[in-house]
Design an enzyme around this catalytic site. Structure first.
Site, PDB file in Angstrom:
ATOM      1  N   LYS A  63      21.138  22.526   8.544  1.00 58.22           N
ATOM      2  CA  LYS A  63      20.633  23.191   7.342  1.00 58.22           C
ATOM      3  C   LYS A  63      21.627  24.251   6.936  1.00 58.22           C
ATOM      4  O   LYS A  63      22.345  24.781   7.783  1.00 58.22           O
ATOM      5  CB  LYS A  63      19.287  23.861   7.629  1.00 58.22           C
TER       6      LYS A  63
HETATM    7  N1  GLU Z   1      16.059  19.481   2.097  1.00 60.68           N
HETATM    8  C1  GLU Z   1      15.321  18.288   2.418  1.00 60.68           C
HETATM    9  C2  GLU Z   1      14.541  18.473   3.711  1.00 60.68           C
HETATM   10  O1  GLU Z   1      14.190  19.571   4.084  1.00 60.68           O
HETATM   11  C3  GLU Z   1      16.200  17.048   2.387  1.00 60.68           C
HETATM   12  C4  GLU Z   1      17.394  17.077   3.305  1.00 60.68           C
HETATM   13  C5  GLU Z   1      18.357  15.929   3.085  1.00 60.68           C
HETATM   14  O2  GLU Z   1      18.137  15.116   2.219  1.00 60.68           O
HETATM   15  O3  GLU Z   1      19.366  15.893   3.802  1.00 60.68           O
HETATM   16  O4  GLU Z   1      14.166  17.532   4.359  1.00 60.68           O
END
Ligand code: GLU
Length: 419
Positions: A109
């Site tokens: 993240k």
């Molecule tokens: N931000 C989204 C999540 O928390 C998607 C992450 C992604 O597509 O890599 O799952």
């Protein structure tokens, strides 16, 4: 042990959930400390020239929690409260989420501590490009693949992909997901999290023997996830009686006009200013009597303070970490069926995976393929978790966590320890 730089309530929540699951599955102690500590954490200074000529400093982060099962994957959040500890928690959840869905990824993240609404488009572009330049050594389609999250969108992903591509000297569509279609984005990616939320909610309703036409739904948050969830749930035949954004909520027992709200929201009208239904606060919204409650905003919204006042039968966690540990226990005692976040909101990363596969293969699928494959993956993860929770007589949250953690532990076990 929490490293002081990472100390944050959301990380405490993610670690406490991990401890419960590790205990329940009797996880090999060799993996426990490691899996509670992110593999790599990067903190970057982002000095940006503002439109008025002044230079302003922002802080950016990228945390790779684990990469034993493949390149790490996860969104980038632009929000004033972002910090290293919160990003580490969200990265850990991405590891379990990708493993539970069976995607060949680890979890990561990123984030920048910024209110994107306070920046002009050109300031936002410079901030995004500088962020990518700074995290560049960690990035790559085989290393770590960013995507959208709260406060980021397709345009920001396009700048990220372009900056990465400029650094290597050729276009690398698979370096980022959530991109516009014109540069290798996928059909269905924008609505994917919402569509997945609806897919698992429909499975839960079926399991509970509740018909869609007898279902009332309340959704907290009207960003990318909440708005598409409302629209698709409404299309499926449910009565959406409550929605909200940061400015407040709207309620109508007969069912809100979701198309109208969706259109007004597109033009930037805050929910508090819409003239459809009765107005109420976010706190009041959460305690409305309904079949399904869907928190689709920030973490730790359902706490010891309001958990005993919730009046839903099913709680679909579209947000990451919306329920505190204490609230979880209260809801369990009250027999609320919880579809945990790492399952409920995995539609986003599942379609991100499809986007990455299409980019790497240079072969693109139609929307029908995307929807069908998303539904197959997410509903099978739902049924595996349900079966496991019944076999082990445990909650859906622990069942989903245990399935994910088990996949990751297996990968660590066979790969062994280097050196
Ligand atoms: N931000 C989204 C999540 O928390 C998607 C992450 C992604 O597509 O890599 O799952």
């Amino acid at each position: 042990m929490i490293i002081p730089e990472l100390d944050h309530p959301t990380l405490h929540l993610a670690m406490a959930q991990f401890d419960l699951a590790a205990e329940a599955m009797n996880l090999d102690p060799r993996f426990r400390e490691r899996l509670k500590t992110p593999q790599r954490s990067l903190m970057v200074a982002l000095p940006i020239r503002m439109d008025n000529g002044n230079v302003k400093m922002f802080m950016g982060y990228r945390v790779q929690h684990d990469s034993a099962r493949g390149p790490s994957k996860g969104g980038v959040r632009y929000h004033p409260d972002v910090n290293l500890g919160e990003v580490a928690a969200l990265a850990m959840w991405m590891t379990w989420k990708t493993a539970l869905a069976g995607l060949p990824y680890g979890g990561a993240k990123g984030g920048i501590s910024v209110d994107p609404n306070q920046l002009s488009q050109s300031e936002l572009e410079r901030l995004t490009r500088r962020y990518v330049a700074e995290i560049f050594p960690l990035m790559g389609p085989d290393k770590d693949i960013p995507a959208t999250d709260i406060g980021t969108n397709q345009q920001i992903m396009a700048w990220m992909m372009d900056t990465y591509s400029q650094q290597v000297g050729f276009s690398v569509p698979g370096s980022v997901t959530g991109k516009p279609l014109s540069i290798g984005g996928s059909l269905g990616r924008e609505e994917a999290t919402g569509r997945g939320v609806v897919d698992v909610t429909l499975e839960a309703l079926h399991y509970k023997g509740i018909k869609i036409h007898d279902t009332t739904a309340v959704i907290q948050g009207f960003g990318n996830v909440g708005s598409h969830t409302a629209r698709i749930l409404h299309e499926a035949g449910a009565r959406v009686i409550g929605v909200s954004d940061v400015t407040g909520g709207l309620y109508n027992q007969a069912g809100l006009n979701i198309d109208d709200i969706f259109q007004q929201h597109k033009f930037g009208i805050p929910i508090a200013e819409m003239k459809v239904g009765d107005h109420l606060t976010n706190e009041e919204l959460l305690t409305l009597d309904c079949t399904v409650l869907i928190p689709a905003a920030l973490s730790e919204q359902i706490t010891v303070k309001n958990a005993s006042h919730l009046r839903c039968q099913i709680l679909t966690e579209a947000a990451n970490g919306p329920t505190t540990l204490e609230a979880d226990e209260i809801l369990h005692d009250r027999n609320v069926f919880i579809i945990p976040d790492i399952l409920a909101n995995s539609g986003g990363v599942i379609v991100s995976y499809f986007e990455w596969v299409q980019d790497v293969q240079r072969f693109f699928w139609n929307e029908g393929d995307i929807r069908q494959r998303l539904q197959e993956i997410i509903t099978s993860a739902f049924h595996r978790s349900l079966l496991f929770s019944r076999e082990k007589k445990t909650t859906m949250r622990l069942a989903a966590l245990m399935s994910g953690i088990d996949q990751v532990a297996q990968a660590h076990a066979v790969r062994g320890l280097y050196p």
